[in-house]
Design an enzyme around this catalytic site. Sequence first.
Site, short mmCIF file in Angstrom:
data_model
loop_
_atom_site.label_atom_id
_atom_site.label_comp_id
_atom_site.label_asym_id
_atom_site.label_seq_id
_atom_site.Cartn_x
_atom_site.Cartn_y
_atom_site.Cartn_z
N CYS A 97 33.50 36.83 45.11
CA CYS A 97 34.69 37.68 45.23
C CYS A 97 34.38 38.87 46.13
O CYS A 97 34.16 38.70 47.32
CB CYS A 97 35.19 38.10 43.85
SG CYS A 97 36.85 38.79 43.91
N HIS A 231 35.67 32.88 40.72
CA HIS A 231 34.63 33.44 39.85
C HIS A 231 34.02 32.37 38.94
O HIS A 231 34.44 32.24 37.79
CB HIS A 231 35.22 34.53 38.97
CG HIS A 231 35.57 35.79 39.69
ND1 HIS A 231 34.68 36.83 39.81
CD2 HIS A 231 36.69 36.18 40.32
CE1 HIS A 231 35.26 37.83 40.48
NE2 HIS A 231 36.48 37.45 40.81
N GLU A 233 31.29 32.59 37.41
CA GLU A 233 30.65 33.26 36.27
C GLU A 233 31.66 33.54 35.16
O GLU A 233 31.28 33.76 34.01
CB GLU A 233 29.96 34.55 36.73
CG GLU A 233 30.82 35.80 36.84
CD GLU A 233 31.76 35.80 38.04
OE1 GLU A 233 31.80 34.80 38.79
OE2 GLU A 233 32.49 36.80 38.23
#
Lengths: 272, 1013
Positions: A97, A231, A233
Amino acid sequence: MVEIPQVAVLTGFGINCDLETMAVFEMAGAKAHRIHINSLVNGDDSLENYHIMAIPGGFSFGDHLGSGRLLGNRLRFGIREQVRQFVKDGKPVIGICNGFQVLVKMGLLPGDDDVSLQQTASLTLNDSGHYEDRWVSLEFNSNSPCIWTKGLSRMRTPVRHGEGKFVVPDQSVLDQFEQQQQIVARYIDPSDKYPSASNELLSYPLCPNASMRNIAGVCDPSGLVFGLMPHPEANHSKWLGATWTREEIGDDWKGEGMAVFENGVRYAKENL
Amino acid sequence: MTASQPQRVEVTPKSLTGLKDTRGESIRRQLSSDHGLEISEVRSITGYLVKGNFNETHHEKMISDLFCDPIIEHGVVNQHILNDSNIFSQKPDAAIQIGFKPGVTDNAAQAGLDGLKTLFPSQSIDAEVSTTMTYTFYGLPDNVDCQWLANQLHNPMIERAIISDKSSCANNQWPSLDFPEPPVNIFGKPATIDLEVEDDTLIEISEKGLLALNLEEMQTIQAHFRNPTVRATREKVGLPPMAPTDVELECLAQTWSEHCKHKIFSAKIHHVDTETGEDSYIDSLFKTHIMKPTFDIAKKVDWLLSLFHDNSGVIEWNPDWSLCIKAETHNSPSALDPFGGAMTGIVGVNRDILGTGLGARPIANTDVFCFGPPNYEGEIPEGLFHPNRVFRGVHAGVRSGGNESGIPTVNGAMVFEERYLGKPLVYCGTVGIMPRRLADGRESHDKTPSPGDVIYMVGGRVGSDGIHGATFSSLELTEESPSSAVQIGDPITQKKMVDMLLKARDDGLLQVTTDNGAGGLSSSIGEMAELTGGAKVDLSQVPLKQVGLSSWEILVSESQERMTVGVRPEECQEFEKLASLHEVEATAVGTFTDSGDFHILHGEHTVALLPIEFLHDGVPQLQLESEWIPPTNEEPSYPDVNATEMGGVLSRLLARPNIASKEWWVRSYDHEVIAQTVIKPFCGVNHDAPGDAAVIAPIHGETQGAVISCGIIPRYSDIDTYAMVAGCIDEAVRNAVCVGVDLDRMAGLDNFCWPDSVESEKTPDGRYKLAQLVRANRALDDVCRAYQLPCISGKDSMKNDVIMNGEKISVPPTLLFTLLGNHEDVRKAVSSDFKNSGDIIYLLGQSHQELGASELVTMFRDECGGGIGGKVPAIDTTRNLALYRDLTAAMRQELVVSAHDCSDGGFAVALAEACFGADTGCSVDISEIFSDNNGLDKWGMLFGESLGRILVSVKAEQSAEFEAAMVSNACFRLGEVGVGDEISISLSGETILEASMSALKQSWQATLDGGGA
């Protein structure tokens, strides 16, 4: 052989996904360190102490003057040679990002063989004109040299950005990236049969930002440096999924996004 | 010194295939959506005015390495980019340039300045930057007035605009704002205010100085300065013995403001109830109805760690971690500048969390807004904005503040009502997490300052912005309301400070911390000085945004992004080193003492000396009158409708702004940063059905969770505020139950926003409004005790009135109840969407004929007149709690696949929303419910808002087990989740409602669609 890879997770100036980025690297078997960028600039610490560098998501400098621009400059002018050496040493780098925006604005992505830090592409405002948080489906290029996405086909992750539209000045530049298999991740329609990634721009919100050729993530020619807007994660555990309460989940609660970090850590263990 | 002429940089997007001028396009779409104004094209030019030691040799680097993205933008220096016909081939019909007024926070400019320092360290020492945005319009209809257009694009309170109309554009006369030079402040020595005057003059001093002190309070201050001991002490330090300095009077006004001291909640109230004959006195609503129930609950549980006295309330979540929560309102600033007001609201409440104990990390935000109707077509009093514009601005402010701070917005609500036209209500809440203990063994929710600790001001600098916020919010809004009370937040400065202070906390460097909010240093140091028994501060050490601020201005300025902390002298060096690593300004401004005084110097001169006790406990208690006369409301009238028309009623109800989908707005909040959000604002197969409560799992990889929910129903206040508050609390609890909250570990927050309820000429109905407050507090007391739900913090905002051109608009009495609860295992959390066809649908809880002030009768009133009725939903806490416990137990056994609460719009709306999540219809029979409830008719059943009801679905093979688990409760089996697009509800063999789900969904989604892609 590195037993436990040491990961430098950069922080400061509005980076805000540093804690979860550390968490996923630790879940993947590495040791994560939260490193303020200034401690690399002032010499208290150095990138050479680490095996992996991660630039997490966030809003560095509030996205003013273009997302990632000012933090990219801090790195490009503050620790230029450290960064170049890190990449030349064959160590993996990931930017997620805002971290991806930083890597693109500082010219590390899509990058070149010399790691010259010349900007060749950009990330700009979504065509929708606003920031949004929504889940998307990604498909990975199985021919890419990207070490972070080896063996991956598709993944569900959230995008959370206002400036995620990947652009280049000239379509031939994209042809070249494509030829070098640097286009790693694209937005797709999950109802299409795998593989379905294509250059044809998908409708909103399947491609949430009208990114050229549906590009969500790219790597450098070596495949070590990888950046993406979504994302992974944020999908470290299945209970974070967008529709997990509708799915039958057995005992394995590991999220789809973990594969990216496990790949990075495995690469460091086997190659550094 | 800096070069005389600023360098002018202009940047505009290139026209490349596939690339748009998105900023211009957004403006074009917004003008079309809000005003029906169709323009063929809008383009944008970002401008930077750069002062500093720069010349032509710097231009290229400035452009290509900083201000302009060479891939996608054109940039020029000291030329008008509009003159370049390769870039702008066509002359625009108008060009409007917007820039900030002097002294207003310009975040992009600060970022630009930081960028200059990276590139040109030696040229940038005295550099200054300001930004502008120019829009050029093509195909602008001839009848559009350019001044009107400019007014839609800027807020004159904080911004400047200049216009080039068609003929100016044709002559290449382009708008070009000057650098916003702030006026030169002349430092004024502290003045002495003579209080030995007539009472009229005392009031005049208070009103003219915006002190918001009443006569009794002014007299109390007068009396203090007549005390011979006080006079003697003052003489010794060189202060005027018999009169306060302006510094002292301002300090007292801030500390004693309604905003800081909650004088109405602390008042002695004479309460008369004409219905019951009660005639009694209440000595502080706060102590009687909020603190006492919580302290009684605290005797029975061991997890309440910090109650009422700190910036937020703290509970133990598990042996390793504590959680804290706080919500604030930022109503007056949001009325004047919706964007800046809301943004400072959210970053401000984040600092309350950072300032709790020794510092907590903000991990989740909640946002609840009350606005005038977005489609309002009536007159807007001069000086106010259309609710649509307030909505857009507030939303953008909260989005920017929350997203840029990296804190997910996980829960919220929006309420639309005409009486919020004057003052919108902007509630911003934050949840924080802190280690139960620090490495050195200290409990992190406790502050541990000692005399001798050094006082640091950390973060932003002090400026003339934000002076008088605390007193200003304690007055009604008028034409004279000061623009200085409005500010724009700077989330990045704050984020750097948060990172740095939490590191300092973990390193054991902090002894005490609190935020600088209302009242500025006066409040922050003043409050902490109470802990050690004194403080000595030198205002000349405080870093300023502009020179020349007077002592009192420095003391009370509410400039944002500042914390005040206490550090041991031997640890100052380490603390300062950490601040410098993080590029955070931290300045020692004084020391804590045990002298008993708040002693303020400016350089060598004492400018204020106030005894701590007088400062904090000197304010006299208000004596107020309250009288309850129950209101009478006309009964509503209901139309005759067939099943299809009843489907139409449901469709219109779903399109009401209060019920309509808020997806377009909520999706632009980051609700997932920190990678912890388990139950999100959206659920369902298409991620567009509404969630009930948020569930987060804040420790990565661990499955214990926290639940955050809220309740707000101001409509009910028109009948009875007791029912309003009971309804709010039950709604918050119900929402939390729907996701599987741990009912034995829940804490609440009460945020009251009331109209002025002190009887006066301006407020002749003050007794009634105060009685509404009394009844509201009694409900809070009763229901929180019944649910064993302690309020751990809260806030009140008591002057939500606007007087413009003699017209007064007061908000309806409004409570926001926020709940923070534990979740034992997030893997068992339940979402509101129906899952699979064939699942069995149940309605839990009793339905009564309670349509008073419901969304349905409000809609009928709006459509064709009639009253709102009298029978507002009543609460039965015993029955509800028993049901909630059994349902929670069933969820732990994984017997429940969906749960959705019935609130605004009642059962039919809940059913439709659960169907949206499955993208399917259903067919249900509600006959059984009627057998249980006398007096219920189909309107009451479908759209009544009886409390304690939850719509659930269960797998068919688990239905027997589920029914057994719910056997002691009202539990009605209604039918199955269906297939296809039809929804139908039948009663005694007759279909009473039928509709197409896709049509219902369309009306639900269309109302608040913000436009654009």
